[in-house]
Design a protein around this motif. Structure first.
Motif, PDB file in Angstrom:
ATOM      1  N   GLU A 136       2.066   1.831  -3.600  1.00 36.48           N
ATOM      2  CA  GLU A 136       1.092   2.237  -4.429  1.00 36.48           C
ATOM      3  C   GLU A 136       0.959   3.673  -4.150  1.00 36.48           C
ATOM      4  N   ARG A 137       0.773   4.069  -2.918  1.00 47.40           N
ATOM      5  CA  ARG A 137       0.537   5.606  -2.652  1.00 47.40           C
ATOM      6  C   ARG A 137       1.775   6.325  -3.211  1.00 47.40           C
ATOM      7  N   LYS A 183       3.450   5.734  -5.521  1.00 42.59           N
ATOM      8  CA  LYS A 183       3.400   5.742  -7.117  1.00 42.59           C
ATOM      9  C   LYS A 183       2.585   6.980  -7.646  1.00 42.59           C
ATOM     10  N   VAL A 184       1.506   6.957  -7.009  1.00 38.59           N
ATOM     11  CA  VAL A 184       0.630   8.089  -7.377  1.00 38.59           C
ATOM     12  C   VAL A 184       0.752   9.426  -6.603  1.00 38.59           C
ATOM     13  N   GLY A 185       1.645   9.772  -5.741  1.00 40.58           N
ATOM     14  CA  GLY A 185       2.059  10.925  -5.123  1.00 40.58           C
ATOM     15  C   GLY A 185       0.858  11.368  -3.886  1.00 40.58           C
ATOM     16  N   ASP A 186       0.418  10.105  -3.485  1.00 36.02           N
ATOM     17  CA  ASP A 186      -0.602  10.419  -2.297  1.00 36.02           C
ATOM     18  C   ASP A 186       0.243  10.328  -0.992  1.00 36.02           C
ATOM     19  N   TYR A 187       0.936  11.350  -0.815  1.00 34.25           N
ATOM     20  CA  TYR A 187       1.827  11.692   0.425  1.00 34.25           C
ATOM     21  C   TYR A 187       0.908  12.003   1.594  1.00 34.25           C
ATOM     22  N   GLU A 244       0.632  -1.109   0.019  1.00 35.25           N
ATOM     23  CA  GLU A 244      -0.132   0.038   0.045  1.00 35.25           C
ATOM     24  C   GLU A 244       0.952   1.223   0.131  1.00 35.25           C
TER      25      GLU A 244
END
Length: 383
Positions: free
Chosen positions: A45-46, A48-52, A42
């Protein structure tokens, strides 16, 4: 534990305070080793999409701060960069999940181990202008983290040539506390005193030891957050005559409003500190009216209590005693009876010296005692 062992700055009367209260601004940075409580896949994955921002809900440091366990009142800028640990050396594209050790393999979820935090005294301005990691440096499995700030500091007071009559020096100007009440998370049998520290003052004025009542914590009567765990706590009260008036070195309103009063609640017998806080004077001395205040007490980076009270600046040599429950002035004899009633709560065998008090004064004593047993006097919200 680390902060207790640090010895920073020159020795002064503030040396007994925790580090955050001894400096205008305190920067705390390094490998703090807090991790993300999240599954490895997880996290990737975060990233990878820049969901810091989504990763922050798993961050151990944020969780501990929310509970008031560590770095109380320290601020950190918004994190908009990938976890700084644990990269493959020589690369900033790959994280290493398994760390091989002779004692056994360790699984390392990518985490924000490297942090920069800032604590500032109240009303000092600070703006974080940047917070990022340096992905160009690849020699370590940590990516360096960088922060930039703009901060203000206290300046030495300089009297203005245009100072009006209201702000001119007045040797009779005093800082007065007509009432104080502390809630302390402790099992100690000691009685407590309040000590006042400030660059405004010579020495460290100290109150008389206070009577005590063990009270159930009532959330509705306090601004104190529930998560700090005060289900039961010690209540100490100081009334008129228990608290010394504070004499500023320079009796000038502008000078006083530019500084702070640092407060410690200490044991009467051993001087051991059970809580410390800071009172900002800027909004307390503009007029002679009584100002209510509330100060969160902490010790060794943990919240341990709360101090409430009233403060005012007065040039009147005769101190006025104000009622806890109305705006009317009350007879000093009634105040004495209220204090005696309170002390009898702490010492059941003690006798009150106010046996000849009027029915009205007895009403005030009973009403005060009732409110104290339930928590903070309701009159704290009045001036």
């Amino acid at each position: 534990d680390i902060s207790r062992q640090l010895n920073l700055g020159r020795k002064s009367k503030f040396s007994s305070f925790d580090l955050p209260l001894r400096f205008d601004h305190l920067f705390w940075l390094g490998d703090l080793n807090y991790r993300l409580d999240c599954e490895y896949r997880e996290v990737l994955e975060r990233i990878k999409v820049g969901d810091y921002n989504g990763l922050m809900k798993y961050d151990q440091l944020k969780a501990q701060q929310m509970q008031g366990n560590v770095f109380y009142d320290f601020k950190e800028g918004e994190i908009n960069f990938p976890p700084s640990y644990r990269y493959k050396r020589g690369s900033r594209d790959d994280y290493v999940y398994i760390k091989y050790k002779t004692t056994g393999n360790v699984h390392n979820v990518p985490s924000y181990c490297d942090r920069i935090l800032l604590h500032s005294l109240p009303q000092l301005k600070q703006t974080q202008t940047g917070y990022f990691s340096n992905l160009q440096y690849k020699a370590s499995d940590h990516a360096p983290v960088i922060a930039t700030y703009q901060v203000s500091t206290r300046l030495q007071y300089v009297s203005s040539k245009n100072t009006d009559v209201e702000n001119e020096n007045d040797d009779s100007l005093k800082i007065r506390f007509p009432i104080l009440q502390a809630k302390i998370k402790t099992n100690s049998p000691d009685r407590f005193c309040v000590k006042f520290f400030s660059y405004l003052l010579e020495g460290t004025p100290t109150s008389k030891p206070a009577p005590r009542v063990l009270a159930e914590y009532n959330e509705e009567l306090s601004s104190f957050p529930v998560q700090y765990g005060l289900s039961k706590c010690d209540v100490s009260y100081w009334g008129p005559g228990d608290i010394p008036e504070l004499e500023p070195i320079l009796p000038n309103r502008d000078y006083i409003s530019n500084d702070y009063i640092f407060i410690q609640v200490v044991s009467h017998g051993s001087e051991e500190c059970y809580g410390q806080g800071i009172l900002t004077m800027q909004d307390k001395v503009k007029t002679d009216t009584v100002q209510p205040f509330s100060v969160l007490l902490r010790l060794h980076d943990e919240v341990c209590g709360e101090l409430r009270g009233k403060v005012y600046l007065s040039r009147n040599a005769v101190q006025e005693t104000r009622s806890l429950f109305s705006d009317q002035l009350i007879n000093p004899d009634w105040t004495s009876n209220m204090q005696d009633s309170t002390r009898s709560l702490a010492s059941p065998g003690a006798r009150s010296s106010g046996s000849s008090s009027s029915s009205r004064s007895q009403h005030w004593s009973n009403e005060y005692s009732d409110h104290l047993l339930r928590g903070y006097p309701q009159g704290f919200s009045q001036t």
